[in-house]
Design a protein around this motif. Structure first.
Motif, PDB file in Angstrom:
ATOM      1  N   THR A 126       7.611  -7.903   2.043  1.00 23.96           N
ATOM      2  CA  THR A 126       7.079  -6.816   2.884  1.00 23.96           C
ATOM      3  C   THR A 126       7.111  -7.327   4.325  1.00 23.96           C
ATOM      4  N   GLY A 180       0.833  -1.220   0.000  1.00 21.54           N
ATOM      5  CA  GLY A 180       0.000   0.000   0.000  1.00 21.54           C
ATOM      6  C   GLY A 180       0.853   1.250   0.000  1.00 21.54           C
ATOM      7  N   SER A 183      -3.088   0.568  12.829  1.00 16.86           N
ATOM      8  CA  SER A 183      -2.270   0.530  14.056  1.00 16.86           C
ATOM      9  C   SER A 183      -0.958   1.306  13.912  1.00 16.86           C
TER      10      SER A 183
HETATM   11  P1  NAP Z   1       1.668  -5.394   5.339  1.00 12.86           P
HETATM   12  O1  NAP Z   1       3.066  -4.941   5.079  1.00 12.86           O
HETATM   13  O2  NAP Z   1       1.382  -6.209   6.542  1.00 12.86           O
HETATM   14  O3  NAP Z   1       0.693  -4.115   5.306  1.00 12.86           O
HETATM   15  C1  NAP Z   1      -0.680  -4.276   5.531  1.00 12.86           C
HETATM   16  C2  NAP Z   1      -1.333  -2.914   5.558  1.00 12.86           C
HETATM   17  O4  NAP Z   1      -2.734  -3.100   5.800  1.00 12.86           O
HETATM   18  C3  NAP Z   1      -0.806  -2.024   6.673  1.00 12.86           C
HETATM   19  O5  NAP Z   1      -0.669  -0.713   6.208  1.00 12.86           O
HETATM   20  C4  NAP Z   1      -1.913  -2.097   7.740  1.00 12.86           C
HETATM   21  O6  NAP Z   1      -2.034  -0.894   8.482  1.00 12.86           O
HETATM   22  C5  NAP Z   1      -3.125  -2.249   6.862  1.00 12.86           C
HETATM   23  N1  NAP Z   1      -4.280  -2.780   7.569  1.00 12.86           N
HETATM   24  C6  NAP Z   1      -4.424  -3.980   8.182  1.00 12.86           C
HETATM   25  N2  NAP Z   1      -5.650  -4.095   8.722  1.00 12.86           N
HETATM   26  C7  NAP Z   1      -6.305  -2.941   8.439  1.00 12.86           C
HETATM   27  C8  NAP Z   1      -7.613  -2.445   8.699  1.00 12.86           C
HETATM   28  N3  NAP Z   1      -8.524  -3.183   9.364  1.00 12.86           N
HETATM   29  N4  NAP Z   1      -7.946  -1.205   8.253  1.00 12.86           N
HETATM   30  C9  NAP Z   1      -7.063  -0.451   7.581  1.00 12.86           C
HETATM   31  N5  NAP Z   1      -5.811  -0.870   7.288  1.00 12.86           N
HETATM   32  C10 NAP Z   1      -5.436  -2.089   7.719  1.00 12.86           C
HETATM   33  O7  NAP Z   1       1.121  -6.270   4.099  1.00 12.86           O
HETATM   34  P2  NAP Z   1       1.503  -6.260   2.539  1.00 12.86           P
HETATM   35  O8  NAP Z   1       2.400  -7.412   2.301  1.00 12.86           O
HETATM   36  O9  NAP Z   1       1.901  -4.905   2.110  1.00 12.86           O
HETATM   37  O10 NAP Z   1       0.085  -6.645   1.924  1.00 12.86           O
HETATM   38  C11 NAP Z   1      -0.795  -5.692   1.340  1.00 12.86           C
HETATM   39  C12 NAP Z   1      -1.894  -6.424   0.581  1.00 12.86           C
HETATM   40  O11 NAP Z   1      -1.299  -7.255  -0.417  1.00 12.86           O
HETATM   41  C13 NAP Z   1      -2.729  -7.344   1.475  1.00 12.86           C
HETATM   42  O12 NAP Z   1      -4.074  -7.316   1.046  1.00 12.86           O
HETATM   43  C14 NAP Z   1      -2.111  -8.706   1.209  1.00 12.86           C
HETATM   44  O13 NAP Z   1      -3.026  -9.738   1.454  1.00 12.86           O
HETATM   45  C15 NAP Z   1      -1.766  -8.587  -0.258  1.00 12.86           C
HETATM   46  N6  NAP Z   1      -0.741  -9.519  -0.714  1.00 12.86           N
HETATM   47  C16 NAP Z   1       0.518  -9.503  -0.201  1.00 12.86           C
HETATM   48  C17 NAP Z   1       1.450 -10.423  -0.685  1.00 12.86           C
HETATM   49  C18 NAP Z   1       2.869 -10.457  -0.176  1.00 12.86           C
HETATM   50  O14 NAP Z   1       3.611 -11.362  -0.590  1.00 12.86           O
HETATM   51  N7  NAP Z   1       3.292  -9.518   0.657  1.00 12.86           N
HETATM   52  C19 NAP Z   1       1.093 -11.346  -1.660  1.00 12.86           C
HETATM   53  C20 NAP Z   1      -0.205 -11.337  -2.150  1.00 12.86           C
HETATM   54  C21 NAP Z   1      -1.110 -10.420  -1.677  1.00 12.86           C
HETATM   55  P3  NAP Z   1      -1.533  -0.760  10.017  1.00 12.86           P
HETATM   56  O15 NAP Z   1      -0.165  -1.384  10.107  1.00 12.86           O
HETATM   57  O16 NAP Z   1      -1.527   0.736  10.206  1.00 12.86           O
HETATM   58  O17 NAP Z   1      -2.553  -1.455  10.864  1.00 12.86           O
END
Ligand code: NAP
Length: 248
Positions: free
Chosen positions: A191, A19, A39
């Motif tokens: 990430t 994001g 958070s």
């Molecule tokens: P990340 O680093 O854990 O970041 C997740 C983000 O979502 C954080 O900014 C967190 O904000 C926010 N978030 C969580 N719960 C929330 C809520 N209830 N309301 C608002 N914000 C919320 O994860 P990421 O790897 O960047 O993943 C981002 C997206 O890509 C997710 O949908 C994940 O499923 C998808 N994805 C990731 C991968 C991968 O390999 N990383 C692969 C496929 C899909 P806070 O920290 O401020 O709570």
């Protein structure tokens, strides 16, 4: 001209990871950017400061995407502050992994509410404004796991598969209003979400990927810019895999 010049985007969950990379890239491409965090308050505020210095209009909102009323209020606040909403990126997501035998009801509900219900909440609120404006691009971040399934992630896979069905249904319902709805299915992206995984396991995964590397937030952000911009004006209802060929 920058491809997102004059457009206003809302990105959920941009305090870190994918994001955050999308928010940075959108601002680089000329968009005005509203984003949320939950958070990670300090990280959210730091991103707002960072992106504001580049001249774009940027505002971070603390808002829980899984909460219907908060999502409604958020979209009202964004439209009030920015005057309109052209692009919605539903990115907020969590994992609560575990084999089905040990998966608790709490961990099922948390993942479905944060990953899938949030997409309903924000899309419903945003499309109200997009329909009036007769334009809009919705981009939902799903996962290759939503396409293939994954042992130990039944909750996560179900939430991500649900996003795909939702994305296509919205494309069918709102195409006539010039609102497009697409999904991005990332593969393995480095990430914080994936940072806790065992290094040897991660190395094995990388070797199994045709492009022989993990993806970056920027890889996903580049695809999001394309789907957000008018360069994809005739693309809707699609799931674009950004996975280095992982599922091929
Ligand atoms: P990340 O680093 O854990 O970041 C997740 C983000 O979502 C954080 O900014 C967190 O904000 C926010 N978030 C969580 N719960 C929330 C809520 N209830 N309301 C608002 N914000 C919320 O994860 P990421 O790897 O960047 O993943 C981002 C997206 O890509 C997710 O949908 C994940 O499923 C998808 N994805 C990731 C991968 C991968 O390999 N990383 C692969 C496929 C899909 P806070 O920290 O401020 O709570």
């Amino acid at each position: 001209m920058k491809v997102l010049e004059g457009k206003t985007a809302l990105i959920t969950g941009a305090s870190k990871g994918i994001g955050r990379a999308i928010a940075q890239k959108f601002a680089d491409m000329g968009a005005n950017v509203a984003f949320t965090y939950l958070s990670s308050v300090e990280k959210g505020q730091a991103l707002e400061n960072e992106l504001s210095q580049n001249g774009a209009k940027v505002k971070g909102f603390r808002s829980d995407a899984s909460d219907f009323k908060q999502a409604e209020q958020l979209v009202e606040d964004v439209v009030k502050e920015f005057g309109k909403l052209d692009i919605l990126v539903n990115n907020a997501g969590i994992t609560r992994d575990g084999l089905l035998m040990r998966m608790t009801e709490e961990n099922w509900d948390a993942v479905i509410n944060t990953n899938l219900k949030s997409v309903f909440n924000l899309t419903k609120a945003a499309t109200k404004h997009m329909m009036r404006a007769k334009t809009g691009s919705i981009i939902n971040i799903t996962s290759v796991v939503g396409i293939k399934g994954n042992a130990g992630q039944a909750n996560y896979a179900a939430s991500k598969a649900g996003i795909i069905g939702f994305t296509k249904s919205v494309a069918l319902e709102l195409g006539s209003r010039n609102i497009r709805s697409n999904a991005i299915a990332p593969g393995f992206i480095e990430t914080e979400m994936t940072g806790e995984l065992d290094a040897a396991v991660v190395e094995g995964w990388k070797q199994a990927i045709p492009l022989k590397r993990a993806g970056s937030g920027e890889d996903i952000a580049n695809c999001a810019v394309f789907l957000a911009s008018d360069q994809s004006a005739y693309i809707t209802g699609q799931v674009l895999q950004v996975d280095g060929g992982m599922l091929t």
